[in-house]
Design an enzyme around this catalytic site. Structure first.
Site, mmCIF file in Angstrom:
data_model
loop_
_atom_site.group_PDB
_atom_site.id
_atom_site.type_symbol
_atom_site.label_atom_id
_atom_site.label_comp_id
_atom_site.label_asym_id
_atom_site.label_seq_id
_atom_site.Cartn_x
_atom_site.Cartn_y
_atom_site.Cartn_z
ATOM 1 N N GLU A 33 0.854 -1.195 0.000
ATOM 2 C CA GLU A 33 0.000 0.000 0.000
ATOM 3 C C GLU A 33 0.887 1.241 0.000
ATOM 4 O O GLU A 33 1.783 1.365 0.832
ATOM 5 C CB GLU A 33 -0.880 -0.037 1.254
ATOM 6 C CG GLU A 33 -1.480 1.280 1.651
ATOM 7 C CD GLU A 33 -1.952 1.310 3.101
ATOM 8 O OE1 GLU A 33 -2.027 2.417 3.654
ATOM 9 O OE2 GLU A 33 -2.255 0.252 3.687
ATOM 10 N N LYS A 122 -10.011 -2.826 8.708
ATOM 11 C CA LYS A 122 -8.724 -2.379 9.232
ATOM 12 C C LYS A 122 -8.967 -1.753 10.603
ATOM 13 O O LYS A 122 -9.527 -0.658 10.701
ATOM 14 C CB LYS A 122 -8.127 -1.358 8.261
ATOM 15 C CG LYS A 122 -6.965 -0.554 8.802
ATOM 16 C CD LYS A 122 -6.621 0.571 7.834
ATOM 17 C CE LYS A 122 -5.706 1.597 8.476
ATOM 18 N NZ LYS A 122 -5.370 2.690 7.547
#
Length: 201
Positions: A33, A122
């Site tokens: 990411e 998350k």
């Protein structure tokens, strides 16, 4: 089985991202990411996709708007990670054919995210939710829900999180900080992979 480790390259530059991506993949970390508050993040994501898109899931973090989702899709990104639960971002992510990982810390946020199509949750910052908090929330989540701890997690506490059923982890400064060389990242990634493999159920 792929390791559920997301490498968060906050602050990475396009001129270094390919070398860093290579050492991560060599170490066995295949989800990467690039946060949108990094320098020229779309350039970095595009370079990672061009070089490693067939071997790794590449995407963006700190994504706050639907327009950013579309921008990431335009360079070939496959996943969108956010610090918050924004139904518009989740829905746009899924409409673009990408995986959505919104930030959550409460049951309300978890269920809102799932109702709008999130692929995984998350838990951020994980040190605020804690393992006891996650354990309580997981008791009411659908059993198949993928959960990731991000913020204050690392090799020294992987085992505690695995005990309460976490799926995986997002690792930022434990893998990469501004100024780290590919060699630095390789060493850190190797340590994280070794601990993950040793401690996962």
């Amino acid at each position: 089985m792929p390791r559920e480790i997301i490498a968060i390259l906050r602050g990475v530059r396009p001129d270094e991202v390919v070398a860093i991506g290579q050492v991560l993949i060599d170490a066995g970390i295949t989800t990467i990411e690039v946060p949108m508050n990094s320098p020229n993040p779309l350039d970095s994501i595009g370079l990672l996709v061009d070089n490693f898109g067939d071997r790794a899931a590449i995407g963006a973090g700190t994504v706050l708007t639907g327009q950013t989702v579309r921008d990431v899709a335009s360079v070939g990104g496959k996943l969108i990670v956010s610090p918050d639960t924004n139904p518009d971002v989740i829905e746009e992510t899924r409409a673009c054919g990408m995986a959505s990982f919104p930030g959550v810390s409460t049951p309300t946020e978890c269920f809102t995210a799932l109702r709008h199509g999130a692929n995984g949750l998350k838990f951020f910052p994980a040190f605020l939710v804690g393992t006891k908090g996650l354990s309580a929330i997981k008791a009411v989540l659908p059993k198949e829900t993928k959960t990731y701890a991000v913020g204050g997690v690392g090799p020294d506490n992987f085992a505690d999180w695995f005990k309460v059923g976490i799926t995986g982890f997002g690792i930022g400064s434990g893998i990469y900080s501004v100024g780290h060389s590919p060699d630095d990242v390789a060493k850190r990634a190797a340590e994280i992979v070794k601990a993950f493999d040793a401690q996962r159920p």
